[in-house]
Write an enzyme that holds these catalytic residues in place. Structure first.
Site, PDB file in Angstrom:
ATOM      1  CG  HIS A 288      -1.776  -1.056   1.146  1.00 43.47           C
ATOM      2  ND1 HIS A 288      -2.532  -2.113   2.517  1.00 43.47           N
ATOM      3  CD2 HIS A 288      -2.344  -1.973   0.246  1.00 43.47           C
ATOM      4  CE1 HIS A 288      -2.541  -2.792   2.215  1.00 43.47           C
ATOM      5  NE2 HIS A 288      -3.602  -2.440   0.843  1.00 43.47           N
ATOM      6  CG  HIS A 459       6.027   0.628   6.688  1.00 40.63           C
ATOM      7  ND1 HIS A 459       6.948   0.929   6.732  1.00 40.63           N
ATOM      8  CD2 HIS A 459       5.467   1.303   7.277  1.00 40.63           C
ATOM      9  CE1 HIS A 459       7.580   2.230   6.762  1.00 40.63           C
ATOM     10  NE2 HIS A 459       6.386   2.798   7.346  1.00 40.63           N
ATOM     11  CG  HIS A 460       0.727  -1.944   5.007  1.00 44.67           C
ATOM     12  ND1 HIS A 460      -0.824  -1.515   4.928  1.00 44.67           N
ATOM     13  CD2 HIS A 460       1.086  -2.039   6.283  1.00 44.67           C
ATOM     14  CE1 HIS A 460      -1.097  -0.819   5.422  1.00 44.67           C
ATOM     15  NE2 HIS A 460      -0.054  -1.247   6.499  1.00 44.67           N
ATOM     16  N   PRO A 461       4.034  -4.944   3.074  1.00 44.37           N
ATOM     17  CG  PRO A 461       6.174  -5.449   3.439  1.00 44.37           C
ATOM     18  CD  PRO A 461       5.514  -4.209   3.706  1.00 44.37           C
TER      19      PRO A 461
END
Length: 532
Positions: A288, A459-461
């Site tokens: 995101h 920080h949503h890999p």
């Protein structure tokens, strides 16, 4: 050579759950290996310590490769380097995503991963201080609470969002996701409830569980077509039953490729002997992308200035004595989910109100305290990669490939426009003096230029060891690596598509369900509630 039944590589959110659940069987030995240190620094446990986490403390300090559609920028790409992983350094927001996210996984062939089948694993983890119903549990190990550090500007934001047209929602993880409201946080008694504190600490007294920190795994050892252990800097360790990778959406594909498991041509180019050609490893990276509008406040309505020693010292003393005050704040405690695309079946934009998040520091045009309203498009079509550097032991090459699909850019800009409109509502006028960036009256071109310069990761890999039943999948729905026995992946990398929310809670659920799959247990009974 030392041998354990199970070796779990990576002590992040999923890894801590796995180690705790697998070691519930007293006759099974479990080794958890984490490259980072213990979470002894007090900042890990103070909610507001999040502000110090995205750089330096607890982070590997990685960056992306230059992003073609963001003017060639290299974005800072925080990946946790501490026991507890992302749950030890994040903003503690507990959101699960939309029911449709998981139903889409199941529809793509991931049997057992529909919303009704995954919801019981969310509930098993959760110890919610407020909600106890078909969607929530109050008895699980993970502390989940309502914010204690929200300032009056948060209520004003909620009024503004409602005036704009977004209804109030008391529970984003319940009957519906859409609306604005207070986030639930992974906290207990005004302390961060990380996966390490919630799951691992209570389990570490077990004789069959060994936790080693500061241990980097160099590769998975494979004999024939079976994973038999791992090689560390201290030597090899064997696994009698299997190896589970829980190193995250960047770390797990990176380790697989360094072990010779991945796209054969790429491995040969990097001088890595091919053990198993698995082209999907490192593909399908999703994340995101965050845009924010930055405003100047009329007074001290945020937690700006907490980097001043005198103010921080007073706040720290107040926290230690009373568990109240600025240190209890996660800094992102209100927000919402809404729609950018016409006809979207579920919310595709997420908002976070930043109470002095730090992003506004250093902006010359900002003379006083600042506040941000961050927006992120939740269903990106762009796909990136994780690849080995020319030196396979060097940090991985991370390419989220943001905005490769123009649709993502259009929806991101729409989310930013919505955020600006909300911040301009009369309900926020007593708190917000003016929009600083992109700037009131900014032209369409200027807004676009600002977005290119200011966009950052949420920080949503996810997705780089994708679960599925097709030839491009890396793991099957039981999380077994295709073509290699005794090897599983269990973290955010297995998600076929990134959930429409923050990713810590979904990763914990993957760890919960993954532990049952490894143990061969019957799945928890499917939930009987209507989807949100």
């Amino acid at each position: 050579m030392t041998e354990y039944d199970h070796i779990v590589v990576g002590g992040g959110s999923a890894g801590c759950v796995l180690a705790a659940r697998l070691s519930e069987e007293p006759d099974v030995s479990v080794l958890l290996l984490e490259a980072g240190p213990r979470d002894r620094n007090p900042l890990y446990h103070m909610p507001a310590g999040f502000a110090k986490m995205t750089k330096g403390l607890g982070s590997w300090g990685w960056q992306t490769v230059p992003q073609r559609h963001l003017g060639g920028r290299r974005l800072n790409y925080t990946q946790a380097k501490v026991i507890g992983g992302g749950s030890s350094i994040n903003a503690q927001i507990y959101t699960r995503g939309h029911a449709g996210d998981y139903d889409a996984w199941a529809a793509a062939g991931c049997e057992g991963w529909s919303y009704r089948e995954v919801l019981p694993y969310f509930r098993r983890s959760e110890g919610n201080e407020r909600f106890s119903n078909a969607y929530h549990s109050g008895t699980g190990p993970l502390g989940v609470s309502m914010p204690r550090g929200a300032l009056p500007i948060c209520d004003a934001f909620l009024r503004a969002a409602q005036d704009w047209g977004m209804p109030y929602n008391p529970d984003f993880n319940g009957v519906r996701q859409a609306g604005c409201g207070f986030y639930q946080l992974t906290q207990r008694d005004a302390r961060r409830s990380s996966a390490a504190r919630a799951f691992l600490v209570p389990a570490e007294g077990r004789a069959n569980l060994t936790v080693r920190t500061g241990v980097a795994v160099r590769r998975v050892m494979v004999e024939g077509r079976r994973a038999v252990g791992v090689e560390t800097a201290d030597g090899p360790v064997r696994a009698g039953r299997g190896v589970v990778l829980a190193a995250g959406a960047i770390g797990s594909p990176w380790l697989l490729m360094r072990s010779g498991i991945g796209p054969a041509d790429h491995l040969r180019q990097r001088g890595v002997a091919v053990v198993h050609d698995l082209p999907g490893v490192g593909e399908n990276l999703q994340d995101h992308l965050d845009l924010c509008t930055i405003a100047e406040c009329t007074g001290a309505h945020t937690y700006d200035g907490m980097d001043r020693w005198d103010r921080a010292a007073r706040a720290g003393l107040q926290y230690l004595l009373t568990r109240t005050g600025p240190v209890t704040a996660s800094l992102f405690e209100t927000g919402g989910f809404w729609y950018a695309e016409d006809g979207a079946p579920s919310p595709d934009i997420q908002f976070h109100l930043g109470q002095g998040s730090g992003i506004e520091k250093g902006i010359e045009a900002l003379s006083g305290h600042g506040v941000t309203l961050n927006s992120a498009y939740l269903r990106p079509r762009s796909r990136g990669t994780v690849r080995l550097d020319a030196d396979p032991d060097a940090p991985p090459l991370i390419d989220p490939n943001y905005w490769a699909d123009p649709h993502d850019r259009a929806m991101s800009l729409r989310g930013l426009e919505m955020a600006r409109e909300i911040m301009a509502q009369p309900a926020l006028a007593p708190f917000v003096r003016r929009e600083v960036l992109p700037g009131a009256g900014a032209s369409e071109r200027e807004v676009m230029e600002y977005a290119v310069c200011a966009a950052k990761t949420d920080h949503h890999p996810a997705g780089t060891c994708r679960m599925g039943v097709d030839d491009a999948a890396v793991v099957d729905p039981a999380l077994r690596v295709r073509g290699i026995e005794g090897l599983r992946v269990c973290d955010a990398s297995v998600m076929p598509r990134v959930p429409s929310s923050n990713t810590n809670a979904p990763t914990l659920a993957v760890g919960e369900k993954g532990a049952d799959l490894i143990r061969g247990l019957e799945p928890l009974p499917a939930a009987v509630v209507p989807p949100n």
